[in-house]
Design an enzyme around this catalytic site. Structure first.
Site, PDB file in Angstrom:
ATOM      1  N   ASP A  48       0.810  -1.130  -0.075  1.00 36.38           N
ATOM      2  CA  ASP A  48       0.019  -0.066  -0.109  1.00 36.38           C
ATOM      3  C   ASP A  48       0.683   1.104   0.043  1.00 36.38           C
ATOM      4  O   ASP A  48       1.896   1.385   0.758  1.00 36.38           O
ATOM      5  CB  ASP A  48      -0.915   0.124   1.181  1.00 36.38           C
ATOM      6  CG  ASP A  48      -2.126  -0.833   1.247  1.00 36.38           C
ATOM      7  OD1 ASP A  48      -2.370  -1.581   0.136  1.00 36.38           O
ATOM      8  OD2 ASP A  48      -2.814  -1.070   2.206  1.00 36.38           O
ATOM      9  N   HIS A  62       3.676   6.803 -14.664  1.00 34.88           N
ATOM     10  CA  HIS A  62       4.820   5.946 -14.326  1.00 34.88           C
ATOM     11  C   HIS A  62       4.234   4.463 -14.631  1.00 34.88           C
ATOM     12  O   HIS A  62       3.106   4.129 -14.630  1.00 34.88           O
ATOM     13  CB  HIS A  62       5.136   6.125 -12.823  1.00 34.88           C
ATOM     14  CG  HIS A  62       5.428   7.337 -12.404  1.00 34.88           C
ATOM     15  ND1 HIS A  62       5.295   8.152 -11.270  1.00 34.88           N
ATOM     16  CD2 HIS A  62       6.289   8.272 -13.312  1.00 34.88           C
ATOM     17  CE1 HIS A  62       5.733   9.415 -11.266  1.00 34.88           C
ATOM     18  NE2 HIS A  62       6.283   9.498 -12.297  1.00 34.88           N
ATOM     19  N   LYS A  72      -2.542  -1.597 -10.094  1.00 32.21           N
ATOM     20  CA  LYS A  72      -2.904  -0.707  -8.821  1.00 32.21           C
ATOM     21  C   LYS A  72      -4.422  -0.697  -8.676  1.00 32.21           C
ATOM     22  O   LYS A  72      -5.247  -0.526  -9.585  1.00 32.21           O
ATOM     23  CB  LYS A  72      -2.308   0.763  -9.208  1.00 32.21           C
ATOM     24  CG  LYS A  72      -0.703   0.626  -9.283  1.00 32.21           C
ATOM     25  CD  LYS A  72      -0.127   2.004  -9.726  1.00 32.21           C
ATOM     26  CE  LYS A  72       1.198   2.065  -9.890  1.00 32.21           C
ATOM     27  NZ  LYS A  72       1.865   3.209 -10.135  1.00 32.21           N
ATOM     28  N   TYR A 132      -3.091   3.939  -2.907  1.00 36.11           N
ATOM     29  CA  TYR A 132      -3.145   2.770  -3.579  1.00 36.11           C
ATOM     30  C   TYR A 132      -2.671   1.657  -3.287  1.00 36.11           C
ATOM     31  O   TYR A 132      -1.549   1.707  -2.435  1.00 36.11           O
ATOM     32  CB  TYR A 132      -2.509   3.350  -5.176  1.00 36.11           C
ATOM     33  CG  TYR A 132      -1.260   3.728  -5.118  1.00 36.11           C
ATOM     34  CD1 TYR A 132      -0.254   3.131  -5.779  1.00 36.11           C
ATOM     35  CD2 TYR A 132      -0.938   5.021  -4.692  1.00 36.11           C
ATOM     36  CE1 TYR A 132       0.998   3.691  -5.813  1.00 36.11           C
ATOM     37  CE2 TYR A 132       0.272   5.488  -4.891  1.00 36.11           C
ATOM     38  CZ  TYR A 132       1.301   4.785  -5.321  1.00 36.11           C
ATOM     39  OH  TYR A 132       2.799   5.099  -5.491  1.00 36.11           O
ATOM     40  N   GLU A 143      11.602   0.783 -13.411  1.00 37.66           N
ATOM     41  CA  GLU A 143      10.924   1.920 -13.543  1.00 37.66           C
ATOM     42  C   GLU A 143      10.861   2.425 -15.041  1.00 37.66           C
ATOM     43  O   GLU A 143      11.754   2.228 -15.691  1.00 37.66           O
ATOM     44  CB  GLU A 143      11.502   3.237 -12.885  1.00 37.66           C
ATOM     45  CG  GLU A 143      11.283   3.213 -11.547  1.00 37.66           C
ATOM     46  CD  GLU A 143      11.867   4.618 -10.768  1.00 37.66           C
ATOM     47  OE1 GLU A 143      12.415   5.407 -11.519  1.00 37.66           O
ATOM     48  OE2 GLU A 143      11.646   4.915  -9.629  1.00 37.66           O
ATOM     49  N   LYS A 169      12.020  14.806 -12.629  1.00 38.92           N
ATOM     50  CA  LYS A 169      11.925  13.329 -13.154  1.00 38.92           C
ATOM     51  C   LYS A 169      10.821  13.296 -14.216  1.00 38.92           C
ATOM     52  O   LYS A 169      11.084  12.828 -15.483  1.00 38.92           O
ATOM     53  CB  LYS A 169      11.832  12.440 -12.180  1.00 38.92           C
ATOM     54  CG  LYS A 169      11.670  10.768 -12.615  1.00 38.92           C
ATOM     55  CD  LYS A 169      11.584  10.009 -11.668  1.00 38.92           C
ATOM     56  CE  LYS A 169      10.395   9.049 -11.837  1.00 38.92           C
ATOM     57  NZ  LYS A 169      10.140   8.067 -11.050  1.00 38.92           N
ATOM     58  N   ASP A 170       9.738  13.838 -13.897  1.00 37.79           N
ATOM     59  CA  ASP A 170       8.463  13.773 -14.919  1.00 37.79           C
ATOM     60  C   ASP A 170       8.624  14.633 -15.988  1.00 37.79           C
ATOM     61  O   ASP A 170       7.894  14.574 -16.774  1.00 37.79           O
ATOM     62  CB  ASP A 170       7.052  13.743 -14.007  1.00 37.79           C
ATOM     63  CG  ASP A 170       6.989  12.632 -13.189  1.00 37.79           C
ATOM     64  OD1 ASP A 170       7.694  11.531 -13.387  1.00 37.79           O
ATOM     65  OD2 ASP A 170       6.109  12.575 -12.332  1.00 37.79           O
TER      66      ASP A 170
END
Length: 183
Positions: A48, A62, A72, A132, A143, A169-170
Site C-alpha cells: 500500500d 509511471h 494498482k 493505492y 521504472e 524526473k517527470d
C-alpha cells in the site's frame, strides 16, 4: 460494489456501496473476493502507498516493467484528482489510448489499473491524499514512464499545463514511442 468496465480492457471504475446516516457513513473499501469476482482476475495486493500533494501537482505517468510490473487499485482519501491510465501494451487494440477518471473523497470511487498501463494523477483540490494498493513490490531498476504531455496520447488534463507542478524526473519522461517497453 459496482464494477464499471472502461474502454481500456482490464481497467475498471469501482463504485462502493456507501451507507450514510446522521452519524456519517460506512463503506467496505476492499474485499479481495468481491474485487476478484468484479474484475474477473486473480489479483493479490502486497503493498500500500499513500501520497499527499497540493493543487496542480501532477504525478506520472509511471509504470514498472517485466516481472516487476504492477497492477494498482487507487482512490482518494481527501480531496479531488483526475486519475489517468494509458494503455502501453504493444499488441493491444487500445495501445496509446487513455482513460481519465475523476476521483474524490466525496464520490469514493476507485480505479483499477492492471499491469501494462502507465498511471498518473493531477490534484484538482487545494490538497489531496491519494492511496493505492499494488500487486507487486516496487523495483527501481524496472521504472518506466511516459511524458504527461505526449502529443500522441494527447491527454486532456482539464487544467492549464503552464500551472502544473511537476517533478524534474517527470518533466523529462520520453514519448510513448521512445519509452522503455513494459514487456
Amino acid at each position: 460494489m459496482n464494477f464499471i468496465p472502461t474502454k481500456l480492457e482490464g481497467c475498471f471504475v469501482i463504485e462502493p456501496k456507501v451507507i450514510q446516516d446522521e452519524r456519517g457513513y460506512f463503506m467496505e473499501s476492499f474485499n479481495e473476493k468481491t474485487f476478484q469476482n468484479g474484475i474477473g482476475q486473480n489479483v493479490h495486493f502486497v503493498q500500500d502507498n499513500q501520497s499527499f500533494s497540493s493543487k496542480g501537482v501532477l504525478r506520472g505517468l509511471h509504470y514498472q516493467t517485466g516481472e516487476h510490473a504492477q497492477a494498482k487499485l487507487v482512490r482518494v482519501l481527501k480531496g479531488e484528482v483526475l486519475d489517468v491510465a494509458v494503455d502501453i501494451r504493444p499488441n493491444s487494440p487500445t495501445f496509446g489510448q487513455y482513460e481519465a477518471v475523476f476521483l474524490s473523497s466525496e464520490n469514493q470511487k476507485q480505479f483499477f489499473v492492471p499491469r501494462g498501463f502507465a498511471h498518473g494523477f493531477l490534484v484538482l483540490s487545494e490538497t489531496a491524499t491519494f492511496f493505492y494498493k499494488c500487486d507487486n513490490f516496487y523495483n527501481k531498476e524496472s521504472e518506466g514512464g511516459i511524458s504527461y504531455d505526449d502529443k500522441t496520447v494527447n491527454i486532456d488534463w482539464k487544467f492549464p499545463l503552464e500551472d502544473l507542478i511537476i517533478s524534474e524526473k517527470d518533466k523529462v519522461q520520453p514519448t510513448i514511442e521512445n519509452a522503455k517497453k513494459a514487456w
